[in-house]
Design a protein around this motif. Structure first.
Motif, mmCIF file in Angstrom:
data_model
loop_
_atom_site.group_PDB
_atom_site.id
_atom_site.type_symbol
_atom_site.label_atom_id
_atom_site.label_comp_id
_atom_site.label_asym_id
_atom_site.label_seq_id
_atom_site.Cartn_x
_atom_site.Cartn_y
_atom_site.Cartn_z
ATOM 1 N N CYS A 21 -8.274 -4.086 0.721
ATOM 2 C CA CYS A 21 -8.494 -2.877 1.516
ATOM 3 C C CYS A 21 -9.676 -2.123 0.936
ATOM 4 O O CYS A 21 -9.685 -1.799 -0.254
ATOM 5 N N SER A 22 -10.691 -1.846 1.757
ATOM 6 C CA SER A 22 -11.819 -1.053 1.272
ATOM 7 C C SER A 22 -11.384 0.403 1.145
ATOM 8 O O SER A 22 -10.434 0.844 1.805
ATOM 9 N N PRO A 23 -12.049 1.188 0.295
ATOM 10 C CA PRO A 23 -11.664 2.605 0.131
ATOM 11 C C PRO A 23 -11.671 3.381 1.443
ATOM 12 O O PRO A 23 -10.788 4.203 1.687
ATOM 13 N N ASP A 24 -12.674 3.115 2.307
ATOM 14 C CA ASP A 24 -12.730 3.824 3.582
ATOM 15 C C ASP A 24 -11.547 3.467 4.478
ATOM 16 O O ASP A 24 -11.035 4.307 5.217
ATOM 17 N N ALA A 25 -11.104 2.209 4.403
ATOM 18 C CA ALA A 25 -9.949 1.792 5.208
ATOM 19 C C ALA A 25 -8.684 2.478 4.726
ATOM 20 O O ALA A 25 -7.852 2.919 5.532
ATOM 21 N N SER A 26 -8.501 2.580 3.417
ATOM 22 C CA SER A 26 -7.310 3.262 2.901
ATOM 23 C C SER A 26 -7.318 4.727 3.316
ATOM 24 O O SER A 26 -6.269 5.309 3.626
ATOM 25 N N HIS A 27 -8.503 5.333 3.355
ATOM 26 C CA HIS A 27 -8.609 6.723 3.816
ATOM 27 C C HIS A 27 -8.209 6.844 5.283
ATOM 28 O O HIS A 27 -7.459 7.753 5.666
ATOM 29 N N LEU A 28 -8.697 5.913 6.125
ATOM 30 C CA LEU A 28 -8.352 5.946 7.555
ATOM 31 C C LEU A 28 -6.848 5.769 7.771
ATOM 32 O O LEU A 28 -6.268 6.365 8.679
ATOM 33 N N LEU A 29 -6.223 4.942 6.939
ATOM 34 C CA LEU A 29 -4.802 4.664 7.105
ATOM 35 C C LEU A 29 -3.929 5.658 6.355
ATOM 36 O O LEU A 29 -2.698 5.605 6.451
ATOM 37 N N GLY A 30 -4.545 6.555 5.600
ATOM 38 C CA GLY A 30 -3.794 7.608 4.925
ATOM 39 C C GLY A 30 -2.912 7.114 3.805
ATOM 40 O O GLY A 30 -1.812 7.626 3.599
ATOM 41 N N ALA A 31 -3.381 6.092 3.056
ATOM 42 C CA ALA A 31 -2.579 5.542 1.960
ATOM 43 C C ALA A 31 -3.493 5.075 0.841
ATOM 44 O O ALA A 31 -4.665 4.769 1.058
ATOM 45 N N ASN A 32 -2.972 5.010 -0.362
ATOM 46 C CA ASN A 32 -3.702 4.489 -1.496
ATOM 47 C C ASN A 32 -3.935 2.994 -1.326
ATOM 48 O O ASN A 32 -3.049 2.272 -0.870
ATOM 49 N N ASP A 33 -5.140 2.520 -1.706
ATOM 50 C CA ASP A 33 -5.443 1.109 -1.470
ATOM 51 C C ASP A 33 -4.496 0.182 -2.224
ATOM 52 O O ASP A 33 -4.132 -0.896 -1.734
ATOM 53 N N GLN A 34 -4.036 0.591 -3.404
ATOM 54 C CA GLN A 34 -3.097 -0.247 -4.150
ATOM 55 C C GLN A 34 -1.719 -0.275 -3.487
ATOM 56 O O GLN A 34 -0.990 -1.260 -3.567
ATOM 57 N N THR A 35 -1.379 0.819 -2.814
ATOM 58 C CA THR A 35 -0.110 0.867 -2.079
ATOM 59 C C THR A 35 -0.138 -0.071 -0.880
ATOM 60 O O THR A 35 0.880 -0.660 -0.505
ATOM 61 N N LEU A 36 -1.322 -0.241 -0.283
ATOM 62 C CA LEU A 36 -1.456 -1.062 0.916
ATOM 63 C C LEU A 36 -1.350 -2.562 0.630
ATOM 64 O O LEU A 36 -0.841 -3.319 1.459
ATOM 65 N N ILE A 37 -1.836 -2.983 -0.541
ATOM 66 C CA ILE A 37 -1.876 -4.410 -0.857
ATOM 67 C C ILE A 37 -0.462 -5.010 -0.822
ATOM 68 O O ILE A 37 0.469 -4.473 -1.409
ATOM 69 N N GLY A 38 -0.328 -6.105 -0.101
ATOM 70 C CA GLY A 38 0.952 -6.797 -0.008
ATOM 71 C C GLY A 38 1.831 -6.333 1.128
ATOM 72 O O GLY A 38 2.852 -6.957 1.419
ATOM 73 N N GLN A 39 1.447 -5.247 1.797
ATOM 74 C CA GLN A 39 2.239 -4.759 2.919
ATOM 75 C C GLN A 39 1.733 -5.348 4.233
ATOM 76 O O GLN A 39 0.572 -5.732 4.360
#
Length: 243
Positions: A21-39
Motif C-alpha cells: 500500500c502506498s502512503p497516499d493510498a493508506s491516506h485515501l482509505l483512512g488507515a495505517n499502511d501496516q494495518t492494511l497489509i494482509g487484509q
C-alpha cells in the motif's frame, strides 16, 4: 489530476488481499499502511467485485478491465475514489494493481446553469435534483437510456426508474445523501418500455458559495454489458475450472 506517477496505488494478491500500500493510498482509505497489509481490499472498498475464494474470477475480472485508461468510481468507507485496474507479475506470480485517485470536485464557484450547459455535451448520464430529490434537469444521454422525455421526468424522483430489486438501494442512497455523504452504487432500473438495465451511479452534493448543499448531482453509465460478463464469470467460477 496529475501524472500516473502521482496516483495512489495498492498491490493485491489474486484473492484480493493487500500486499503493498502506498502512503497516499493508506491516506485515501483512512488507515495505517501496516494495518492494511494482509487484509482483504473489500474491507475498505466493499463495492469492489472481487471474491476472496475465487482467484480465477478475480483475474478474469481484472483482465476484462485492465486495458486502456478506464477509471471506475467506487465508494470507500468515507469518500468516493476512482480506480484503474492493472495486472502484473512478480517472480512469475500474478498480482493485481489498483491505481486510486480522488474524483475531481465540482467547483463551488460553478453556477448550476453552467453545469446544466456542460451536461449536454457530456457522454455520461447526468441529472440534477433539488434538495428534496425532485429532478430539475437531465441531459440527452439520460433521456436516451431511460426512454423518458425530459418533461416527463421534471418534478419526479429517481425512484420512478427503480425496479423492485433496487428499492432497498434507493433507500440507502437517500439516507447517505441526507446525512451529507456521497453515494455510489449499481442500480437495476426500468426503462419506460419495461425492460430493466444496470446503471452504475455516483451522487454528490452541489455546494453553493456559502458552503451549503443546495442540489444533488447524479452521474452514471449503463453497465448492463459488464454485469452480464460478471454473471457469466461467476457462473464459470462456480461451475467450471478456471485456469
Amino acid at each position: 489530476r496529475g501524472s500516473p506517477a502521482e496516483f495512489a496505488f495498492l498491490i493485491l494478491d489474486v484473492r484480493g488481499q493487500i500486499v503493498f500500500c502506498s502512503p497516499d493510498a493508506s491516506h485515501l482509505l483512512g488507515a495505517n499502511d501496516q494495518t492494511l497489509i494482509g487484509q482483504s481490499v473489500a474491507n475498505f472498498i466493499p463495492a469492489l467485485p472481487l471474491q476472496a475464494s475465487t482467484s480465477g474470477y478475480n483475474l478474469a475480472y481484472i483482465g476484462f478491465w485492465a486495458h486502456g485508461d478506464h477509471w471506475q468510481a467506487f465508494q470507500t468507507g468515507s469518500a468516493p475514489v476512482e480506480i484503474r485496474f492493472k495486472r502484473m507479475e512478480l517472480a512469475g506470480q500474478p498480482y493485481i494493481t489498483l491505481e486510486l485517485r480522488v474524483p475531481a470536485p465540482i467547483p463551488p464557484e460553478q453556477t448550476l446553469q453552467k453545469l446544466m450547459q456542460a451536461m449536454e455535451s457530456n457522454g455520461e448520464i447526468m441529472a440534477i435534483t433539488d434538495i428534496a430529490g425532485e429532478i430539475i434537469h437531465v441531459n440527452r444521454a439520460f433521456e436516451q437510456l431511460t426512454g423518458y422525455r425530459r418533461d416527463e421526468l421534471l418534478g419526479r424522483g429517481h425512484d420512478l426508474l427503480g425496479a423492485d430489486q433496487s428499492s432497498e438501494l434507493y433507500a440507502q442512497m437517500w439516507a447517505k445523501l441526507r446525512a451529507g455523504k456521497p453515494f455510489h452504487g449499481v442500480f437495476i432500473n426500468r426503462h419506460k418500455n419495461g425492460q430493466t438495465f444496470h446503471e452504475e451511479r455516483s451522487v454528490r452534493p452541489f455546494i453553493d458559495r456559502q458552503g451549503r448543499a443546495t442540489h444533488f448531482i447524479f452521474t452514471g453509465r449503463d453497465v448492463s454489458d459488464r454485469e452480464r460478463v460478471l454473471q457469466h464469470l461467476e457462473h464459470l467460477a462456480n461451475h467450471d475450472a478456471l485456469t
